[in-house]
Design a protein around this motif. Sequence first.
Motif, PDB file in Angstrom:
ATOM      1  N   UNK A 203       8.965  14.102 -19.785  1.00 18.86           N
ATOM      2  CA  UNK A 203       9.493  15.065 -18.811  1.00 18.86           C
ATOM      3  C   UNK A 203       8.643  14.548 -17.466  1.00 18.86           C
ATOM      4  N   UNK A 204       7.502  13.695 -17.485  1.00 21.67           N
ATOM      5  CA  UNK A 204       7.013  13.035 -16.350  1.00 21.67           C
ATOM      6  C   UNK A 204       7.900  12.129 -15.658  1.00 21.67           C
ATOM      7  N   UNK A 205       8.384  11.224 -16.421  1.00 21.05           N
ATOM      8  CA  UNK A 205       9.341  10.220 -16.035  1.00 21.05           C
ATOM      9  C   UNK A 205      10.461  10.771 -15.321  1.00 21.05           C
ATOM     10  N   UNK A 206      11.185  11.647 -16.206  1.00 21.31           N
ATOM     11  CA  UNK A 206      12.605  12.630 -15.702  1.00 21.31           C
ATOM     12  C   UNK A 206      12.198  13.145 -14.259  1.00 21.31           C
ATOM     13  N   UNK A 207      10.937  13.588 -14.277  1.00 22.38           N
ATOM     14  CA  UNK A 207      10.576  14.478 -12.878  1.00 22.38           C
ATOM     15  C   UNK A 207      10.297  13.567 -11.545  1.00 22.38           C
ATOM     16  N   UNK A 208       9.477  12.485 -11.808  1.00 25.10           N
ATOM     17  CA  UNK A 208       9.083  11.750 -10.796  1.00 25.10           C
ATOM     18  C   UNK A 208       9.819  10.505 -10.791  1.00 25.10           C
ATOM     19  N   UNK A 209      10.112   9.743 -11.716  1.00 24.83           N
ATOM     20  CA  UNK A 209      10.819   8.464 -11.687  1.00 24.83           C
ATOM     21  C   UNK A 209       9.590   7.361 -11.634  1.00 24.83           C
ATOM     22  N   UNK A 210      10.053   6.313 -11.888  1.00 28.38           N
ATOM     23  CA  UNK A 210       9.345   5.059 -11.592  1.00 28.38           C
ATOM     24  C   UNK A 210       8.608   4.730 -10.160  1.00 28.38           C
ATOM     25  N   UNK A 211       9.828   4.938  -9.408  1.00 29.11           N
ATOM     26  CA  UNK A 211       9.532   4.530  -7.722  1.00 29.11           C
ATOM     27  C   UNK A 211       8.279   5.491  -7.270  1.00 29.11           C
TER      28      UNK A 211
ATOM     29  N   UNK B  65       2.500  11.109 -14.431  1.00 27.49           N
ATOM     30  CA  UNK B  65       1.759  11.222 -12.964  1.00 27.49           C
ATOM     31  C   UNK B  65       0.364  11.601 -12.857  1.00 27.49           C
ATOM     32  N   UNK B  66      -0.127  12.377 -13.939  1.00 27.11           N
ATOM     33  CA  UNK B  66      -1.452  12.723 -13.929  1.00 27.11           C
ATOM     34  C   UNK B  66      -2.204  11.795 -15.161  1.00 27.11           C
ATOM     35  N   UNK B  67      -1.858  11.003 -15.351  1.00 21.84           N
ATOM     36  CA  UNK B  67      -2.558   9.910 -16.242  1.00 21.84           C
ATOM     37  C   UNK B  67      -2.711   8.715 -15.646  1.00 21.84           C
ATOM     38  N   UNK B  68      -3.505   8.416 -14.845  1.00 22.95           N
ATOM     39  CA  UNK B  68      -3.862   7.221 -14.186  1.00 22.95           C
ATOM     40  C   UNK B  68      -5.248   6.683 -14.406  1.00 22.95           C
TER      41      UNK B  68
ATOM     42  N   UNK C 219       0.857  -1.113   0.102  1.00 22.38           N
ATOM     43  CA  UNK C 219      -0.026  -0.145  -0.080  1.00 22.38           C
ATOM     44  C   UNK C 219       0.996   1.358   0.097  1.00 22.38           C
ATOM     45  N   UNK C 220       2.002   1.059   0.429  1.00 25.29           N
ATOM     46  CA  UNK C 220       2.838   2.230   0.427  1.00 25.29           C
ATOM     47  C   UNK C 220       3.725   2.465  -0.816  1.00 25.29           C
ATOM     48  N   UNK C 221       3.616   1.748  -1.914  1.00 27.77           N
ATOM     49  CA  UNK C 221       4.262   1.653  -3.120  1.00 27.77           C
ATOM     50  C   UNK C 221       5.774   1.021  -2.973  1.00 27.77           C
ATOM     51  N   UNK C 222       5.744  -0.135  -1.952  1.00 29.83           N
ATOM     52  CA  UNK C 222       6.871  -0.489  -1.765  1.00 29.83           C
ATOM     53  C   UNK C 222       7.204  -2.168  -2.666  1.00 29.83           C
ATOM     54  N   UNK C 223       8.030  -2.123  -3.406  1.00 30.70           N
ATOM     55  CA  UNK C 223       8.197  -3.292  -4.093  1.00 30.70           C
ATOM     56  C   UNK C 223       9.093  -4.139  -3.429  1.00 30.70           C
ATOM     57  N   UNK C 224       8.338  -5.103  -2.789  1.00 27.27           N
ATOM     58  CA  UNK C 224       9.166  -5.745  -1.971  1.00 27.27           C
ATOM     59  C   UNK C 224       9.573  -7.272  -1.916  1.00 27.27           C
ATOM     60  N   UNK C 225       8.970  -7.708  -3.185  1.00 31.12           N
ATOM     61  CA  UNK C 225       9.037  -9.265  -3.311  1.00 31.12           C
ATOM     62  C   UNK C 225       8.748  -9.784  -4.679  1.00 31.12           C
ATOM     63  N   UNK C 226       9.524 -10.821  -5.325  1.00 29.89           N
ATOM     64  CA  UNK C 226       9.363 -11.222  -6.691  1.00 29.89           C
ATOM     65  C   UNK C 226       8.943 -12.745  -6.497  1.00 29.89           C
ATOM     66  N   UNK C 227       7.791 -13.074  -7.153  1.00 32.18           N
ATOM     67  CA  UNK C 227       7.042 -14.168  -7.244  1.00 32.18           C
ATOM     68  C   UNK C 227       6.910 -14.804  -8.731  1.00 32.18           C
ATOM     69  N   UNK C 228       6.947 -16.210  -8.819  1.00 27.72           N
ATOM     70  CA  UNK C 228       6.765 -16.927 -10.055  1.00 27.72           C
ATOM     71  C   UNK C 228       5.567 -16.680 -10.951  1.00 27.72           C
ATOM     72  N   UNK C 229       4.552 -16.618 -10.056  1.00 25.12           N
ATOM     73  CA  UNK C 229       3.168 -16.489 -10.512  1.00 25.12           C
ATOM     74  C   UNK C 229       2.394 -15.560  -9.911  1.00 25.12           C
TER      75      UNK C 229
END
Length: 260
Positions: free
Chosen positions: A169-177, A206-209, A143-153
Amino acid sequence: MAGPTTAERGARQKPESGSLRPPRAARLFRLRMLIILFLVVMATGGSVWLLYGSSWLRLTRVSVSGTRVMTDAQVREAAGVRLGTPLISLDTDEIEARLRRELPRIDSVEVVRSWPHGIGLNVTERTPVLILASGGKFIEVDKGGVRYATIPQRPKSVPALELTVTRSASLSRFGTTRLVREAARVTRDLPADVARDLRTVKVRSYDAVSLELSGGRTVVWGSSERGRAKAATLAALMKTAPRARHFDVSVPTAPASSGS
C-alpha cells in the motif's frame, strides 16, 4: 448715416488675443519641428541598426563558469547559441531553459550578456547526496531527490540508497519517486557529524527509513517527518550513550539505544 469713427476702425484692425503666429514665425517653428523629428528618426534608426544590423554588437565569445563534472564545451553545445548573432536578439530565458532540459546535471543556470561581444553561462551543478544502484550502474540523487545522472562507478564518498520496497500500500500510495525524495530529505536533516559517518540509507516504506553508519552502527529513523527533532534527539543520544550501536529516534520524544 455717419460712418465708423477712427477708434472703431482701429479696433477692427487690432489682432484678437490668441490669433495665429505671424507667417515668418510659423515657418520657423515648423522648420524647427521638422529638424527635431528628423533627428529623432535618425537616432532611432541608427540605434536599431547598431543593435541588429552592425557587426559591432554581435556574439563572438561564450564563456562558461561553475562546471565541475561537465566540460565547458558540453555547456556551450547544449546552449545552442550561434556566433555572429546580434547580442540584443538572444533570448536568455530560452537559453537557460534549453540548458536545464539538455543537461539534467544542471541545478541552476544564469545567462548574462557581456557587452559588446559575449555572453556568460554561469551554471551550478547538482551535487549527489545518495547513490542508487541500478542494472550494474549507479544513479546520482541530489538533495531534492532528483535522479539526474547515471554513472558507471559508485563514488565512495557518497552514501548508498537501498530501496527494498515490495508491492504494498505504501508503494502504491507514494511511488518510488516520492520515496527517493523522502530519503534525500532525511540526509538533509542529519547532524553534520552523523552525515559524515553515513554509509547507507535503507527505505522499506514511507515510514520505515533506517540508516547504516560507520562502525556497524544503525539508526531507526522512521519517516522523514519531524526530521530536525529526530536529528537533535540522535545527537543527544549519541553523546549520552557513546558506546551504543543501535539507535531508534522514530519517535523523537521516546528514543532508545542499545548495544555496546
